[in-house]
Design an enzyme around this catalytic site. Structure first.
Site, PDB file in Angstrom:
ATOM      1  N   GLN A  53       0.824  -1.223   0.000  1.00  0.00           N
ATOM      2  CA  GLN A  53       0.000   0.000   0.000  1.00  0.00           C
ATOM      3  C   GLN A  53       0.852   1.265   0.000  1.00  0.00           C
ATOM      4  O   GLN A  53       0.338   2.348  -0.289  1.00  0.00           O
ATOM      5  CB  GLN A  53      -0.936   0.014   1.208  1.00  0.00           C
ATOM      6  CG  GLN A  53      -2.018  -1.051   1.154  1.00  0.00           C
ATOM      7  CD  GLN A  53      -2.931  -0.960   2.360  1.00  0.00           C
ATOM      8  OE1 GLN A  53      -2.629  -1.521   3.399  1.00  0.00           O
ATOM      9  NE2 GLN A  53      -4.021  -0.227   2.220  1.00  0.00           N
ATOM     10  N   CYS A  90     -10.661  -0.243   3.596  1.00  0.00           N
ATOM     11  CA  CYS A  90      -9.228  -0.251   3.307  1.00  0.00           C
ATOM     12  C   CYS A  90      -8.768   1.174   3.022  1.00  0.00           C
ATOM     13  O   CYS A  90      -9.475   1.925   2.350  1.00  0.00           O
ATOM     14  CB  CYS A  90      -8.962  -1.143   2.097  1.00  0.00           C
ATOM     15  SG  CYS A  90      -7.230  -1.246   1.631  1.00  0.00           S
ATOM     16  N   LEU A  91      -7.587   1.518   3.514  1.00  0.00           N
ATOM     17  CA  LEU A  91      -7.043   2.863   3.273  1.00  0.00           C
ATOM     18  C   LEU A  91      -6.767   3.096   1.785  1.00  0.00           C
ATOM     19  O   LEU A  91      -6.653   4.233   1.348  1.00  0.00           O
ATOM     20  CB  LEU A  91      -5.759   3.075   4.085  1.00  0.00           C
ATOM     21  CG  LEU A  91      -5.939   3.100   5.617  1.00  0.00           C
ATOM     22  CD1 LEU A  91      -4.588   3.185   6.306  1.00  0.00           C
ATOM     23  CD2 LEU A  91      -6.835   4.249   6.044  1.00  0.00           C
ATOM     24  N   HIS A 132      -6.810  -9.326   6.505  1.00  0.00           N
ATOM     25  CA  HIS A 132      -6.832  -8.285   5.474  1.00  0.00           C
ATOM     26  C   HIS A 132      -5.412  -7.920   5.022  1.00  0.00           C
ATOM     27  O   HIS A 132      -5.132  -7.839   3.819  1.00  0.00           O
ATOM     28  CB  HIS A 132      -7.573  -7.062   6.034  1.00  0.00           C
ATOM     29  CG  HIS A 132      -7.697  -5.919   5.090  1.00  0.00           C
ATOM     30  ND1 HIS A 132      -8.901  -5.501   4.566  1.00  0.00           N
ATOM     31  CD2 HIS A 132      -6.763  -5.072   4.566  1.00  0.00           C
ATOM     32  CE1 HIS A 132      -8.698  -4.470   3.769  1.00  0.00           C
ATOM     33  NE2 HIS A 132      -7.415  -4.191   3.750  1.00  0.00           N
ATOM     34  N   GLU A 133      -4.518  -7.718   5.995  1.00  0.00           N
ATOM     35  CA  GLU A 133      -3.153  -7.289   5.651  1.00  0.00           C
ATOM     36  C   GLU A 133      -2.360  -8.416   4.982  1.00  0.00           C
ATOM     37  O   GLU A 133      -1.617  -8.182   4.026  1.00  0.00           O
ATOM     38  CB  GLU A 133      -2.403  -6.786   6.891  1.00  0.00           C
ATOM     39  CG  GLU A 133      -3.057  -5.621   7.622  1.00  0.00           C
ATOM     40  CD  GLU A 133      -3.612  -4.527   6.730  1.00  0.00           C
ATOM     41  OE1 GLU A 133      -3.024  -4.248   5.661  1.00  0.00           O
ATOM     42  OE2 GLU A 133      -4.661  -3.956   7.092  1.00  0.00           O
ATOM     43  N   HIS A 136      -3.224  -8.627   1.458  1.00  0.00           N
ATOM     44  CA  HIS A 136      -2.496  -7.627   0.663  1.00  0.00           C
ATOM     45  C   HIS A 136      -1.136  -8.161   0.225  1.00  0.00           C
ATOM     46  O   HIS A 136      -0.697  -7.919  -0.899  1.00  0.00           O
ATOM     47  CB  HIS A 136      -2.246  -6.359   1.489  1.00  0.00           C
ATOM     48  CG  HIS A 136      -3.342  -5.332   1.428  1.00  0.00           C
ATOM     49  ND1 HIS A 136      -3.796  -4.799   0.247  1.00  0.00           N
ATOM     50  CD2 HIS A 136      -4.058  -4.725   2.411  1.00  0.00           C
ATOM     51  CE1 HIS A 136      -4.743  -3.905   0.503  1.00  0.00           C
ATOM     52  NE2 HIS A 136      -4.939  -3.845   1.809  1.00  0.00           N
TER      53      HIS A 136
HETATM   54 ZN    ZN Z   1      -6.246  -2.780   2.898  1.00  0.00          ZN
END
Ligand code: ZN
Length: 153
Positions: A53, A90-91, A132-133, A136
């Site tokens: 990210q 999510c950012l 979630h991470e 990614h």
């Molecule tokens: Zn995310």
């Protein structure tokens, strides 16, 4: 040390679809990355942030447990239990939330900045953030798992 807030890439950026490489050596660049990611996470008021990210294809993430920010180097899920369905966001996709089913309890094993391997058991939001991470780091985005979008405003 000079911590810096890094730019968060948004959904649609190809980097979010790529599988991240394992960290072989914890050098100054990794320490700087961890510092910056924690700074960036706090500035964005997020729960978790993964290295892709911020444009780095390495298996590194940070997760705010509410008490502390955990640094996860080469994290893996070693145990899960139960199920929870709740709003997830999510950012890299600001303002959009969808229902995602995740395990209720998630135990991870990861390495910290000193090279020590540790285990941590997260529940509810923290369990969700771990999944979630780590998704990614494998090039997966939560939108793949959304069963229903939540209308905001
Ligand atoms: Zn995310």
């Amino acid at each position: 040390n000079n911590m810096a807030i890094r730019n968060i890439v948004k959904l649609g950026d190809e980097i979010l679809t790529k599988k991240c490489r394992e960290v072989k050596e914890i050098n100054d660049r990794i320490i700087c990355l961890l510092d910056d990611m924690t700074e960036t996470l706090k500035a964005a008021n997020g729960v978790g942030l993964a290295a892709p990210q911020v444009g780095v294809l390495k298996r590194v993430a940070v997760v705010d447990t509410g008490d502390t920010v955990l640094e996860l180097i080469n994290p893996e899920i070693i145990y899960t239990e139960g199920e929870q369905t709740d709003a997830e966001g999510c950012l890299s996709y600001p303002g959009r939330y969808g229902l995602v089913t995740r395990p209720k309890i998630v135990k991870i094993r990861a390495t910290d900045r000193n090279g020590a391997v540790y285990e941590y058991t997260g529940e509810d939001l923290v369990a969700r953030a771990f999944c979630h991470e780590i998704d990614h780091l494998d090039g997966h985005f939560f939108t793949e798992l959304v069963t229903e979008w939540i209308e905001t405003e």
